[in-house]
Design a protein around this motif. Structure first.
Motif, PDB file in Angstrom:
ATOM      1  N   ASN A  16       0.853  -1.182   0.000  1.00 38.27           N
ATOM      2  CA  ASN A  16       0.000   0.000   0.000  1.00 38.27           C
ATOM      3  C   ASN A  16       0.893   1.238   0.000  1.00 38.27           C
ATOM      4  O   ASN A  16       1.466   1.591   1.030  1.00 38.27           O
ATOM      5  CB  ASN A  16      -0.914  -0.020   1.228  1.00 38.27           C
ATOM      6  CG  ASN A  16      -1.878   1.145   1.261  1.00 38.27           C
ATOM      7  OD1 ASN A  16      -1.512   2.296   1.067  1.00 38.27           O
ATOM      8  ND2 ASN A  16      -3.140   0.831   1.517  1.00 38.27           N
TER       9      ASN A  16
ATOM     10  N   GLN B 221      -0.026   4.237   2.468  1.00 34.30           N
ATOM     11  CA  GLN B 221       0.240   3.868   3.861  1.00 34.30           C
ATOM     12  C   GLN B 221       1.745   3.894   4.152  1.00 34.30           C
ATOM     13  O   GLN B 221       2.183   4.433   5.167  1.00 34.30           O
ATOM     14  CB  GLN B 221      -0.339   2.479   4.141  1.00 34.30           C
ATOM     15  CG  GLN B 221      -0.158   1.996   5.547  1.00 34.30           C
ATOM     16  CD  GLN B 221      -0.791   0.612   5.741  1.00 34.30           C
ATOM     17  OE1 GLN B 221      -1.726   0.233   5.037  1.00 34.30           O
ATOM     18  NE2 GLN B 221      -0.281  -0.138   6.684  1.00 34.30           N
ATOM     19  N   GLU B 222       2.548   3.346   3.250  1.00 34.25           N
ATOM     20  CA  GLU B 222       4.002   3.319   3.441  1.00 34.25           C
ATOM     21  C   GLU B 222       4.594   4.720   3.340  1.00 34.25           C
ATOM     22  O   GLU B 222       5.469   5.098   4.123  1.00 34.25           O
ATOM     23  CB  GLU B 222       4.663   2.375   2.429  1.00 34.25           C
ATOM     24  CG  GLU B 222       6.072   2.004   2.757  1.00 34.25           C
ATOM     25  CD  GLU B 222       6.231   1.207   4.045  1.00 34.25           C
ATOM     26  OE1 GLU B 222       7.358   1.185   4.571  1.00 34.25           O
ATOM     27  OE2 GLU B 222       5.253   0.621   4.539  1.00 34.25           O
TER      28      GLU B 222
ATOM     29  N   ASP C 294       3.056   7.551   4.058  1.00 34.62           N
ATOM     30  CA  ASP C 294       2.672   8.259   5.282  1.00 34.62           C
ATOM     31  C   ASP C 294       3.523   7.819   6.464  1.00 34.62           C
ATOM     32  O   ASP C 294       3.985   8.647   7.257  1.00 34.62           O
ATOM     33  CB  ASP C 294       1.189   8.038   5.596  1.00 34.62           C
ATOM     34  CG  ASP C 294       0.263   8.705   4.583  1.00 34.62           C
ATOM     35  OD1 ASP C 294       0.711   9.603   3.830  1.00 34.62           O
ATOM     36  OD2 ASP C 294      -0.931   8.312   4.536  1.00 34.62           O
ATOM     37  N   ARG C 295       3.761   6.510   6.590  1.00 31.79           N
ATOM     38  CA  ARG C 295       4.561   5.978   7.698  1.00 31.79           C
ATOM     39  C   ARG C 295       5.993   6.512   7.636  1.00 31.79           C
ATOM     40  O   ARG C 295       6.532   7.003   8.626  1.00 31.79           O
ATOM     41  CB  ARG C 295       4.564   4.437   7.655  1.00 31.79           C
ATOM     42  CG  ARG C 295       5.351   3.781   8.786  1.00 31.79           C
ATOM     43  CD  ARG C 295       5.403   2.266   8.632  1.00 31.79           C
ATOM     44  NE  ARG C 295       6.380   1.838   7.657  1.00 31.79           N
ATOM     45  CZ  ARG C 295       7.695   1.745   7.896  1.00 31.79           C
ATOM     46  NH1 ARG C 295       8.200   2.074   9.064  1.00 31.79           N
ATOM     47  NH2 ARG C 295       8.516   1.326   6.949  1.00 31.79           N
TER      48      ARG C 295
END
Length: 131
Positions: free
Chosen positions: A87, A90-91, A93-94
């Motif tokens: 994703n 998601q990655e 953002d992390r």
């Protein structure tokens, strides 16, 4: 034939190990001293610990062609290698929350979504989500 080890030149192995494990989430696999300032140091994907190893290889300090190649790729914004992610958003953002600097934010390109970041060790790394 199988792929067992791939190398990424790094300017500082200790700094690279911290970045690749603490930030990216890889797991240290092998750490064998070779000399006073060099070791055989590999990491693997947490999800595939028996998969291919990434050798965090000391960038040759006394071999100008290798230094020039690594620096030229970095300055041109060309990724040294790529890692797949499930994703992208998601990655992204992390990693952004952990202070990772991206030169290319998530971008769709045909059947993939890519992003490129600085690994703090002299390389641009591309992450890819297959669409």
């Amino acid at each position: 034939m199988k792929v067992k080890v791939l190398s990424i030149p790094v300017q500082d192995q200790a700094k690279a190990l911290a970045f690749y494990t603490e930030i990216l989430g890889f797991v240290k696999k092998v750490d064998v001293p070779l000399s006073e300032d060099s070791r055989w140091l590999t990491v693997v994907s947490k999800e595939e610990q028996d998969g291919p190893e990434i050798l965090l290889e000391p960038s040759p300090k006394h071999f100008e062609p290798a230094k020039t190649y690594q620096r030229s790729l970095f300055e041109a914004g060309i990724p040294y290698t790529q890692f797949n992610v499930e994703n992208m958003q998601q990655e992204y953002d992390r990693l952004s929350a952990l202070g990772v600097v991206f030169s290319i934010k998530p971008t769709e390109m045909g059947t993939v979504k890519i992003a490129v970041f600085d690994d703090t060790c002299g390389n641009n790394i591309q992450i890819v989500e297959m669409l």
